[in-house]
Structure formats: structure tokens, C-alpha cells
Scaffold this active site. Structure first.
Site, mmCIF file in Angstrom:
data_model
loop_
_atom_site.group_PDB
_atom_site.id
_atom_site.type_symbol
_atom_site.label_atom_id
_atom_site.label_comp_id
_atom_site.label_asym_id
_atom_site.label_seq_id
_atom_site.Cartn_x
_atom_site.Cartn_y
_atom_site.Cartn_z
ATOM 1 C CB THR A 73 115.709 -45.344 49.821
ATOM 2 O OG1 THR A 73 115.776 -46.088 50.961
ATOM 3 C CG2 THR A 73 117.100 -44.271 49.914
ATOM 4 C CG ASP A 115 121.995 -38.966 49.099
ATOM 5 O OD1 ASP A 115 122.843 -39.649 49.835
ATOM 6 O OD2 ASP A 115 121.859 -39.034 47.894
ATOM 7 C CG PHE A 144 120.689 -46.208 62.520
ATOM 8 C CD1 PHE A 144 120.269 -47.504 62.985
ATOM 9 C CD2 PHE A 144 120.794 -44.973 63.599
ATOM 10 C CE1 PHE A 144 120.199 -47.663 64.452
ATOM 11 C CE2 PHE A 144 120.318 -45.427 64.677
ATOM 12 C CZ PHE A 144 120.407 -46.509 65.375
ATOM 13 C CB THR A 169 124.173 -45.309 50.507
ATOM 14 O OG1 THR A 169 123.197 -44.137 49.840
ATOM 15 C CG2 THR A 169 123.617 -44.953 51.994
ATOM 16 C CB THR A 214 126.016 -55.639 59.771
ATOM 17 O OG1 THR A 214 125.405 -56.948 59.592
ATOM 18 C CG2 THR A 214 126.978 -55.458 58.778
ATOM 19 C CG ASP A 215 125.517 -60.600 62.338
ATOM 20 O OD1 ASP A 215 125.388 -60.211 60.988
ATOM 21 O OD2 ASP A 215 124.902 -61.433 62.894
ATOM 22 C CD GLU A 216 124.736 -59.754 56.279
ATOM 23 O OE1 GLU A 216 125.226 -59.713 55.083
ATOM 24 O OE2 GLU A 216 123.454 -60.043 56.295
ATOM 25 C CE1 TYR A 237 124.088 -53.741 54.353
ATOM 26 C CE2 TYR A 237 124.688 -55.742 55.286
ATOM 27 C CZ TYR A 237 124.218 -54.493 55.613
ATOM 28 O OH TYR A 237 123.981 -54.196 56.837
ATOM 29 C CB SER A 238 128.958 -57.992 54.099
ATOM 30 O OG SER A 238 129.585 -59.052 53.080
ATOM 31 C CE LYS A 253 126.448 -51.232 57.696
ATOM 32 N NZ LYS A 253 125.769 -49.799 58.019
HETATM 33 P P1 NAD Z 1 116.404 -49.845 56.349
HETATM 34 O O1 NAD Z 1 116.756 -50.427 54.893
HETATM 35 O O2 NAD Z 1 115.049 -50.271 57.167
HETATM 36 O O3 NAD Z 1 116.467 -48.370 56.697
HETATM 37 C C1 NAD Z 1 117.499 -47.636 56.008
HETATM 38 C C2 NAD Z 1 117.106 -46.138 56.211
HETATM 39 O O4 NAD Z 1 118.252 -45.545 55.734
HETATM 40 C C3 NAD Z 1 115.937 -45.801 55.026
HETATM 41 O O5 NAD Z 1 115.240 -44.938 56.025
HETATM 42 C C4 NAD Z 1 116.570 -45.152 54.062
HETATM 43 O O6 NAD Z 1 115.596 -44.186 53.478
HETATM 44 C C5 NAD Z 1 117.783 -44.389 54.597
HETATM 45 N N1 NAD Z 1 118.842 -44.106 53.514
HETATM 46 C C6 NAD Z 1 119.158 -44.935 52.655
HETATM 47 N N2 NAD Z 1 120.252 -44.492 51.969
HETATM 48 C C7 NAD Z 1 120.186 -43.150 52.328
HETATM 49 C C8 NAD Z 1 121.214 -42.199 52.164
HETATM 50 N N3 NAD Z 1 121.936 -41.898 51.077
HETATM 51 N N4 NAD Z 1 120.985 -40.854 52.837
HETATM 52 C C9 NAD Z 1 120.081 -40.831 54.105
HETATM 53 N N5 NAD Z 1 119.262 -41.690 54.090
HETATM 54 C C10 NAD Z 1 119.501 -42.878 53.479
HETATM 55 O O7 NAD Z 1 117.569 -50.349 57.223
HETATM 56 P P2 NAD Z 1 117.602 -50.981 58.743
HETATM 57 O O8 NAD Z 1 117.613 -52.330 58.830
HETATM 58 O O9 NAD Z 1 116.891 -50.217 59.771
HETATM 59 O O10 NAD Z 1 119.097 -51.013 59.170
HETATM 60 C C11 NAD Z 1 119.648 -49.777 59.688
HETATM 61 C C12 NAD Z 1 121.338 -49.863 59.838
HETATM 62 O O11 NAD Z 1 121.621 -50.919 60.610
HETATM 63 C C13 NAD Z 1 122.017 -50.085 58.575
HETATM 64 O O12 NAD Z 1 123.331 -49.526 58.831
HETATM 65 C C14 NAD Z 1 122.517 -51.522 58.687
HETATM 66 O O13 NAD Z 1 123.478 -51.862 57.844
HETATM 67 C C15 NAD Z 1 122.640 -51.856 60.182
HETATM 68 N N6 NAD Z 1 122.242 -53.153 60.585
HETATM 69 C C16 NAD Z 1 120.956 -53.859 60.045
HETATM 70 C C17 NAD Z 1 120.607 -54.945 60.562
HETATM 71 C C18 NAD Z 1 119.169 -55.737 60.473
HETATM 72 O O14 NAD Z 1 118.961 -56.738 61.028
HETATM 73 N N7 NAD Z 1 118.266 -54.893 59.801
HETATM 74 C C19 NAD Z 1 121.448 -55.625 61.562
HETATM 75 C C20 NAD Z 1 122.740 -54.972 61.727
HETATM 76 C C21 NAD Z 1 123.170 -53.953 61.395
HETATM 77 O O1 DAU Z 2 122.934 -60.107 60.269
HETATM 78 C C1 DAU Z 2 122.685 -58.760 59.949
HETATM 79 C C2 DAU Z 2 122.035 -58.169 58.864
HETATM 80 O O2 DAU Z 2 120.764 -58.869 58.762
HETATM 81 C C3 DAU Z 2 121.899 -56.754 58.451
HETATM 82 O O3 DAU Z 2 123.291 -56.314 58.390
HETATM 83 C C4 DAU Z 2 121.285 -56.600 57.022
HETATM 84 O O4 DAU Z 2 121.087 -55.444 56.643
HETATM 85 C C5 DAU Z 2 119.780 -57.230 57.034
HETATM 86 O O5 DAU Z 2 119.071 -57.343 55.886
HETATM 87 C C6 DAU Z 2 120.073 -58.924 57.651
HETATM 88 O O6 DAU Z 2 120.503 -59.698 56.317
HETATM 89 P P1 DAU Z 2 120.287 -61.220 55.901
HETATM 90 O O7 DAU Z 2 120.693 -61.311 54.602
HETATM 91 O O8 DAU Z 2 120.575 -62.142 57.135
HETATM 92 O O9 DAU Z 2 118.533 -60.978 56.198
HETATM 93 P P2 DAU Z 2 117.577 -61.408 55.210
HETATM 94 O O10 DAU Z 2 116.328 -61.198 55.977
HETATM 95 O O11 DAU Z 2 117.568 -60.878 53.831
HETATM 96 O O12 DAU Z 2 117.642 -62.989 55.265
HETATM 97 C C7 DAU Z 2 117.772 -63.884 56.497
HETATM 98 C C8 DAU Z 2 118.130 -65.027 56.097
HETATM 99 O O13 DAU Z 2 116.914 -65.764 55.521
HETATM 100 C C9 DAU Z 2 119.423 -65.312 55.091
HETATM 101 O O14 DAU Z 2 120.062 -66.420 55.550
HETATM 102 C C10 DAU Z 2 118.521 -65.557 53.836
HETATM 103 C C11 DAU Z 2 117.460 -66.224 54.179
HETATM 104 N N1 DAU Z 2 116.389 -65.763 52.981
HETATM 105 C C12 DAU Z 2 115.837 -64.413 53.145
HETATM 106 C C13 DAU Z 2 114.885 -64.039 52.103
HETATM 107 C C14 DAU Z 2 114.657 -62.679 51.848
HETATM 108 C C15 DAU Z 2 115.334 -66.645 52.698
HETATM 109 O O15 DAU Z 2 115.614 -67.850 53.002
HETATM 110 N N2 DAU Z 2 114.338 -66.449 51.927
HETATM 111 C C16 DAU Z 2 114.226 -64.966 51.550
HETATM 112 O O16 DAU Z 2 113.065 -64.681 50.840
#
Ligand code: NAD
Ligand code: DAU
Length: 339
Positions: free
Chosen positions: A37, A61, A83, A102, A127-129, A152-153, A156
Site C-alpha cells: 500500500t 493482500d 504486522f 484489512t 497496540t496499546d490503543e 483504527y483501534s 485492532k
Molecule cells: P505501516 O503502516 O508502516 O506498515 C503496514 C504494512 O502493512 C505496509 O507495508 C502495508 O503495505 C501492509 N499492508 C497493509 N494492508 C495490507 C494488506 N491488506 N495485505 C498485506 N499487506 C498490507 O505500519 P507499522 O507502523 O509498521 O505497524 C505495523 C503493525 O504494528 C500494525 O499492525 C500496527 O497496528 C501495529 N502497531 C504499530 C505501532 C506504531 O507505533 N507504528 C505501535 C503498536 C502497534
Molecule cells: O500507540 C500505538 C499507535 O501509535 C499505533 O497503534 C498506531 O498504528 C500508530 O500510528 C500510533 O498512533 P498515534 O495516533 O498515537 O500516532 P501519531 O504519530 O499519528 O500521533 C502521535 C500523537 O501526535 C497523537 O497524540 C496525535 C499527535 N499528532 C499527530 C499528528 C500526525 C499531532 O499533534 N499532530 C500531527 O500532525
């Protein structure tokens, strides 16, 4: 556990995990299955190519059961680590459909194939969300009720429930980790830390939602990977494990630190309309994972410094992303917010 299918392995955490596992376990073969994606990028996996036959990439997918079954059979997969997800909360508010497809349906498809092919393990990255907004001074423990509040949350949490249902109903060997906010290399610049950093590098506004006093637990992606690895090898089946630093940081403090690291003025900060339903605070209790022997190796300051430095050194990675679809999304998301 030898042949691992890492779904979503071309994304931020997935690609870091692939590198981590290839380097740590010389007898593991890692197959990445990813739809590519907007968030999935093959260049994130460039270093994995050096591992020859121990690594392969398949585009697909997770909602496509035939494609998932095919890759599992072809590579004799014994473990799935999921992931793959639509991960951005703001996008989930604008367009929830892909998120539900997804994150919920895709996870169900993976579980169904895992059951049918009698895999050794299914590990869900959550996720903690899922706990929802947590009032001071509480911390979320694994047995607490789930009260997700964004599309989103909620998706999940739905996925987690399915994973647990497959454990109870079909005896599928599952584990789940609930991570806090990750930061580090290859983080798509729609998320706060890479967005603030790359905007500041270009002297563009750093958009803070609401009053900026929302609290997150930012952990270095490498520490999260170690936590997942530990649960894969030592976790109890059917159990959930929180992964975070337990250090709380307000968004505005994080933005100030990024600007200071880059030598940029705080005047770049622009307060914009808040995220709908914005969760004020997440706070994990990670004692269950620590009891397995895990500890976070990076302080918040170290993690942020490494991350900011990575973006300074890797402009060639993020600059091309910040065009085309990204700009369209950015305008939709921020033009209205900024008035
Ligand atoms: P990301 O958005 O960087 O990557 C997601 C990946 O999933 C991408 O490579 C995308 O191409 C792939 N994808 C999406 N839809 C798909 C589908 N239908 N089939 C196959 N592949 C698909 O995400 P991330 O930040 O690396 O998060 C990875 C995992 O960790 C997620 O499950 C997210 O909920 C979880 N998570 C993320 C965070 C964070 O802070 N980023 C924290 C806690 C948990
Ligand atoms: O807590 C784990 C989660 O963290 C993961 O499950 C999600 O996939 C990941 O995207 C992330 O979610 P958040 O919403 O916490 O992350 P984000 O980076 O989008 O935002 C972090 C904080 O910053 C949140 O309180 C919103 C705020 N924010 C975010 C953006 C993009 C801003 O203030 N300005 C911004 O432009």
C-alpha cells in the site's frame, strides 16, 4: 519455528523486524507477504536481499485467502507474524473502509489459513490503543477491558478478539503483543515524529493537534522487535503482552525536543484543530513482559536522537515520499485544520 511469514513486512515496524530476525537467527527463513500500500515500500527491505535464500518477498493482500494459502504452502510456513494493517488513526477517521477490511477481515483470513494448515504459531501485532484513553494515574494491564475509541483501534481490538477466539475455539497456538508508539528508521512521514522532523528540516509548520498535552509512550522500534521476539520464544500461548517503556511524553514536549535536536526555532510549531475523539493518554504496565526477561534498551531521548539523525541522514528515503498521494492526503488532512 523456522519458516516465518511476516505479513506487512514492507512497512515501518515489519521491515525493522525482518532485519532484526535475519541477523539474529541464522537458521530462520523469512518470507514477507505485503500488499505494498502507500505505506509499504520495497526499499525498506533492501538490506534483506543480502541474506539470499533465507529471505523472499511476495506481493499480496492478506484479505485474499487463496493467495495467503498459496504462500503458506509454497514456503512451508510454520509461523505467521501479522504486522499487516492500515495503521494511521487520522486516515481511519477519514476513510474507515480499508481499515476494517484489512485489520479485521484480513486477520480473520490469516487465522483461517493458519488453522487449516495447522501452523505452529500465529502472532498478532496489536497496540496499546485497544485499551482506549487511560486516566492518570492508571496504567493498562493485559487483563483490563478493551475500550477502543477510533475506527483504527476498534479494528485492532476486533482482530485481537478473533485471534483469541481461534485459540479458545480451535486450539490455534496464538500470542499477541500490544505495543506503544514506535519511532525509528523507515517510519512513514504521516506519523507525528517523522512528520515533525521532516517538516522542520524544510522549515515548514509543525502541526500540533489541540493543546499538545496528549501523552504517548514513544519506544525505539528495535526494543519493540526484541519484545516480540521474546514473546515468540518464551510467551505463553493464548496470552497478551504489553510492550512499551512506561515513560510518558506530551506531544508538545516531543516537538520541542525534535526542534532542539535540529537547531530549529520553536516558532515552527502551529496549533491546529484536534483529532476527532483524540485519546488523551495511553499508559502501559509492562511488568508481564519484564518478567519474561525483557527490558527497553533505549531511553526516550536516545530513541528520539537516533530517529531524528536517521531522517537527517536519509533524505533520499523520505523526500520522494512527500509528493503525489502524500501531498494530496496532507492537504486534505491539514488545510482544513489550519483554517
Ligand atoms: P505501516 O503502516 O508502516 O506498515 C503496514 C504494512 O502493512 C505496509 O507495508 C502495508 O503495505 C501492509 N499492508 C497493509 N494492508 C495490507 C494488506 N491488506 N495485505 C498485506 N499487506 C498490507 O505500519 P507499522 O507502523 O509498521 O505497524 C505495523 C503493525 O504494528 C500494525 O499492525 C500496527 O497496528 C501495529 N502497531 C504499530 C505501532 C506504531 O507505533 N507504528 C505501535 C503498536 C502497534
Ligand atoms: O500507540 C500505538 C499507535 O501509535 C499505533 O497503534 C498506531 O498504528 C500508530 O500510528 C500510533 O498512533 P498515534 O495516533 O498515537 O500516532 P501519531 O504519530 O499519528 O500521533 C502521535 C500523537 O501526535 C497523537 O497524540 C496525535 C499527535 N499528532 C499527530 C499528528 C500526525 C499531532 O499533534 N499532530 C500531527 O500532525
Amino acid at each position: 519455528m523456522h519458516n516465518l511469514l511476516v505479513t506487512g513486512g514492507a512497512g515501518f515496524i515489519g521491515s525493522n523486524f525482518v532485519h532484526y530476525m535475519l541477523e539474529k537467527y541464522s537458521d530462520y527463513r523469512i518470507i514477507v507477504f505485503d500488499k505494498l500500500t502507500y505505506a509499504g515500500r520495497l526499499e525498506n527491505l533492501a538490506r534483506a536481499e543480502a541474506f539470499g535464500p533465507r529471505y523472499a518477498f511476495v506481493q499480496g493482500d492478506i484479505c485474499d485467502m487463496a493467495a495467503v494459502r498459496q504462500v503458506v504452502q509454497q514456503y512451508a510456513i510454520d509461523t505467521i507474524i501479522n504486522f499487516a494493517a492500515e495503521t494511521h488513526v487520522d486516515r481511519s477517521i477519514m476513510t474507515p473502509d480499508a481499515v476494517i477490511a484489512t485489520n479485521v477481515n484480513g486477520t480473520w483470513v490469516l487465522l483461517e489459513v493458519a488453522r487449516e494448515q495447522q501452523l505452529e504459531r500465529f502472532h498478532q501485532i496489536s497496540t496499546d490503543e485497544v485499551y482506549g484513553a487511560i486516566p492518570v494515574p492508571q496504567r493498562s494491564k493485559e487483563g483490563d477491558p478493551l475500550e477502543p475509541r477510533s475506527p483504527y483501534s476498534a479494528s485492532k481490538a476486533g482482530a485481537e478478539h478473533l485471534v483469541y477466539a481461534y485459540f479458545v475455539t480451535y486450539g490455534l497456538p496464538v500470542t499477541t503483543t500490544r505495543g506503544s508508539n514506535n519511532i525509528g528508521p523507515f517510519h512513514y512521514p504521516e506519523k507525528a515524529v517523522p512528520l515533525f522532523t521532516t517538516n522542520a528540516l524544510d522549515n515548514l509548520p509543525v502541526p500540533i493537534y489541540g493543546d499538545g498535552l496528549q501523552v504517548r509512550d514513544y519506544q525505539y522500534v528495535f526494543d519493540h522487535c526484541e519484545g516480540i521476539d521474546l514473546v515468540l520464544h518464551k510467551g505463553e500461548l493464548g496470552e497478551f503482552y504489553n510492550v512499551g517503556t512506561e515513560v510518558e511524553t506530551a506531544n508538545i514536549a516531543m516537538a520541542h525536543k525534535i526542534l532542539d535536536l535540529l537547531g530549529k526555532p520553536h516558532s515552527l510549531i502551529t496549533y491546529v484543530t484536534d483529532r476527532a475523539g483524540h485519546d488523551r493518554r495511553y499508559a502501559l504496565d509492562c511488568s508481564k513482559l519484564r518478567a519474561l526477561g525483557w527490558q527497553s534498551r533505549h531511553t526516550f531521548d536516545q530513541a528520539l536522537e537516533l530517529t531524528v539523525r536517521w531522517y537527517v541522514d536519509n533524505e533520499a528515503w523520505w523526500r520522494p515520499i512527500k509528493s503525489g498521494e502524500y501531498l494530496e492526503y496532507y492537504r486534505k488532512q491539514y488545510d482544513e485544520r489550519q483554517g
